[in-house]
Design an enzyme around this catalytic site. Sequence first.
Site, PDB file in Angstrom:
ATOM      1  N   ASN A 185       0.798  -1.243   0.093  1.00 58.73           N
ATOM      2  CA  ASN A 185       0.067  -0.183  -0.018  1.00 58.73           C
ATOM      3  C   ASN A 185       0.896   1.171   0.108  1.00 58.73           C
ATOM      4  O   ASN A 185       0.255   2.323  -0.040  1.00 58.73           O
ATOM      5  CB  ASN A 185      -1.001   0.036   1.434  1.00 58.73           C
ATOM      6  CG  ASN A 185      -1.947  -1.351   1.309  1.00 58.73           C
ATOM      7  OD1 ASN A 185      -2.378  -1.636   0.127  1.00 58.73           O
ATOM      8  ND2 ASN A 185      -1.952  -1.908   2.301  1.00 58.73           N
ATOM      9  N   THR A 186       2.091   1.186  -0.149  1.00 57.09           N
ATOM     10  CA  THR A 186       3.033   2.385  -0.103  1.00 57.09           C
ATOM     11  C   THR A 186       3.794   2.151  -1.557  1.00 57.09           C
ATOM     12  O   THR A 186       4.519   1.122  -1.836  1.00 57.09           O
ATOM     13  CB  THR A 186       3.995   2.433   0.889  1.00 57.09           C
ATOM     14  OG1 THR A 186       3.376   2.665   2.142  1.00 57.09           O
ATOM     15  CG2 THR A 186       4.943   3.492   0.654  1.00 57.09           C
ATOM     16  N   ASN A 250       3.080 -10.940   5.251  1.00 61.02           N
ATOM     17  CA  ASN A 250       2.176  -9.582   5.174  1.00 61.02           C
ATOM     18  C   ASN A 250       1.033  -9.935   4.436  1.00 61.02           C
ATOM     19  O   ASN A 250       0.601 -11.244   4.032  1.00 61.02           O
ATOM     20  CB  ASN A 250       3.202  -8.544   4.489  1.00 61.02           C
ATOM     21  CG  ASN A 250       2.821  -7.090   5.164  1.00 61.02           C
ATOM     22  OD1 ASN A 250       1.390  -6.916   4.999  1.00 61.02           O
ATOM     23  ND2 ASN A 250       3.800  -6.315   5.248  1.00 61.02           N
TER      24      ASN A 250
END
Length: 343
Positions: A185-186, A250
């Site tokens: 998400n970055t 993750n």
Amino acid sequence: MYRLIKPIFFQFEPEKVHHFVVRRLKWFHEYFPMGSRILRSCYGVNISGLEKEVFGIRFPNPVGLAAGFDKNGEYIEALSDLGFGFIEVGTVTPLPQPGNDKPRMFRLPADSALINRMGFNNKGVDTLAERLRLLKSRNKRIVVGGNIGKNKNTPNEDATSDYIKCFDALFDVVDYFVVNVSSPNTPGLRALQEKAPLMELLHTLQQRNHKNGISRPILLKIAPDLTHEQLDDIVEIVLQTRIAGVIATNTTIDRNGLYSSPKLKEETGGLSGKPLTQRSTEVIRYLSEKSGKAFPIIGVGGIHSAKDARDKLAAGASLVQIYTGFIYEGPGLVREICKGLSD
């Protein structure tokens, strides 16, 4: 009780419900007469034989709370009443940042899953460090990990500086560190998982780690979407840099096999929950066997039951963490897992 409340919670936006619940949990812990004792009586874990020493830290039990649930370390003491053996805060960045636009979290009930694209929303490392400093002055028994990342606007070539800032700020107030280079998400962050930049980043942090003769365990959190060749690189990097271990895994960007509507499946972000159960266990097993069990692994991804936790441990994990399972199964999950592990 959670089975009765959960359908009500699931009628509202996930992020709003999250803040509502944790704020009231904290209030109950701090201000309700005997609130902490009541929570510990209902959900706490008091089972002998679960204590475990991993990378030099004594954990009261092997079930932890994954990063992302309490990004700013605001609810650690209240959450510890629910039986967690350790709590990981963050991901935190040097500067505060709002994260991505809302809505940015989505439930997939048909898959017992979540999709999030939070984007490292947090109040900045200085705020977290001060809060943890106060916590440590009051309560030294809670094991706390610090999950660190880079700000969205920091280019990858300057990312190491961001990780160093977070590392230095939290060094005296956390028990271990987690280097997060695997969030989807970055923008561009996962490129830091490639061998050359990752080796440089971890070498730099390890040099920082040992400069005063005192060190903290450093772990690397990896994505479940890595190939076997990339996992081979991870094993080599961990062994060469001599960091303490790995957190696997993750969230995933894979959407195969989901039962939810196409609209939900098309939401960008990282997928967590039951669809990740098998893949995260496969990654744990591969790392453990490939390395000859040379380093500890914290297993996370799709743990919704004691069996899921046992499978992770049997595959080679030393500890486990929960997040999405905690949301779907409720606060009794920690005790359920611990009882299952003690049988």
